[in-house]
Write a protein that holds these residues in place. Structure first.
Motif, PDB file in Angstrom:
ATOM      1  N   ARG A  18       5.421   2.911  -6.956  1.00  0.00           N
ATOM      2  CA  ARG A  18       5.174   3.425  -5.862  1.00  0.00           C
ATOM      3  C   ARG A  18       5.713   4.616  -5.009  1.00  0.00           C
ATOM      4  N   GLN A  19       6.776   4.861  -5.571  1.00  0.00           N
ATOM      5  CA  GLN A  19       7.767   5.947  -4.892  1.00  0.00           C
ATOM      6  C   GLN A  19       7.525   7.324  -5.717  1.00  0.00           C
ATOM      7  N   ARG A  22       2.025   9.353  -3.761  1.00  0.00           N
ATOM      8  CA  ARG A  22       1.152   8.919  -2.553  1.00  0.00           C
ATOM      9  C   ARG A  22       0.009   8.050  -3.009  1.00  0.00           C
ATOM     10  N   HIS A  25       1.180   4.623  -3.901  1.00  0.00           N
ATOM     11  CA  HIS A  25       1.695   3.985  -2.768  1.00  0.00           C
ATOM     12  C   HIS A  25       1.403   2.408  -2.563  1.00  0.00           C
ATOM     13  N   SER A  26       0.212   2.105  -2.644  1.00  0.00           N
ATOM     14  CA  SER A  26      -0.333   0.763  -2.328  1.00  0.00           C
ATOM     15  C   SER A  26      -0.241  -0.176  -3.860  1.00  0.00           C
ATOM     16  N   ALA A  27       0.365   0.466  -4.815  1.00  0.00           N
ATOM     17  CA  ALA A  27       0.351  -0.267  -6.084  1.00  0.00           C
ATOM     18  C   ALA A  27       1.083  -1.961  -5.867  1.00  0.00           C
ATOM     19  N   TYR A  28       2.256  -1.681  -5.275  1.00  0.00           N
ATOM     20  CA  TYR A  28       3.045  -2.956  -5.177  1.00  0.00           C
ATOM     21  C   TYR A  28       2.041  -3.961  -4.064  1.00  0.00           C
ATOM     22  N   ASP A  29       1.692  -3.473  -2.939  1.00  0.00           N
ATOM     23  CA  ASP A  29       0.773  -4.305  -2.093  1.00  0.00           C
ATOM     24  C   ASP A  29      -0.349  -5.021  -2.859  1.00  0.00           C
ATOM     25  N   THR A  30      -1.020  -4.087  -3.672  1.00  0.00           N
ATOM     26  CA  THR A  30      -2.064  -4.441  -4.458  1.00  0.00           C
ATOM     27  C   THR A  30      -1.719  -5.531  -5.197  1.00  0.00           C
ATOM     28  N   LYS A  33      -1.137  -9.031  -3.598  1.00  0.00           N
ATOM     29  CA  LYS A  33      -2.327  -9.660  -3.391  1.00  0.00           C
ATOM     30  C   LYS A  33      -2.940 -10.143  -4.471  1.00  0.00           C
TER      31      LYS A  33
END
Length: 74
Positions: A18-19, A22, A25-30, A33
């Motif tokens: 994710r770093q 941009r 960036h949502s890879a971890y959050d996805t 979930k």
């Protein structure tokens, strides 16, 4: 394709991924979930995972076996 790749990565690898961009960036959050959500995993077996977990808490019960091992292995 992303889900297949993300399943092979550790949580720390996902943070590093994710770093890098941009767009990622949502890879971890996805991944959190979709892969590490216990309610989503339990939906395969029960209609209302939250109610099921509440009842388990009231009864001091635990989930064991292959399902638990695979969930925590991820």
């Amino acid at each position: 394709i992303f889900k297949s790749i993300a399943r092979q990565l550790s949580p720390m690898d996902l943070i590093h991924l994710r770093q890098t961009s941009r767009g990622l960036h949502s890879a971890y959050d996805t991944a959190v979930k979709t892969q590490w959500g216990i309610n989503r995993a339990l939906q395969k077996f029960v209609k209302d995972p939250k109610a099921f977990r509440n009842k388990m808490g009231q009864m001091s019960s635990v989930i064991s076996g292959e399902f638990a091992l695979r969930f925590f292995d991820r």
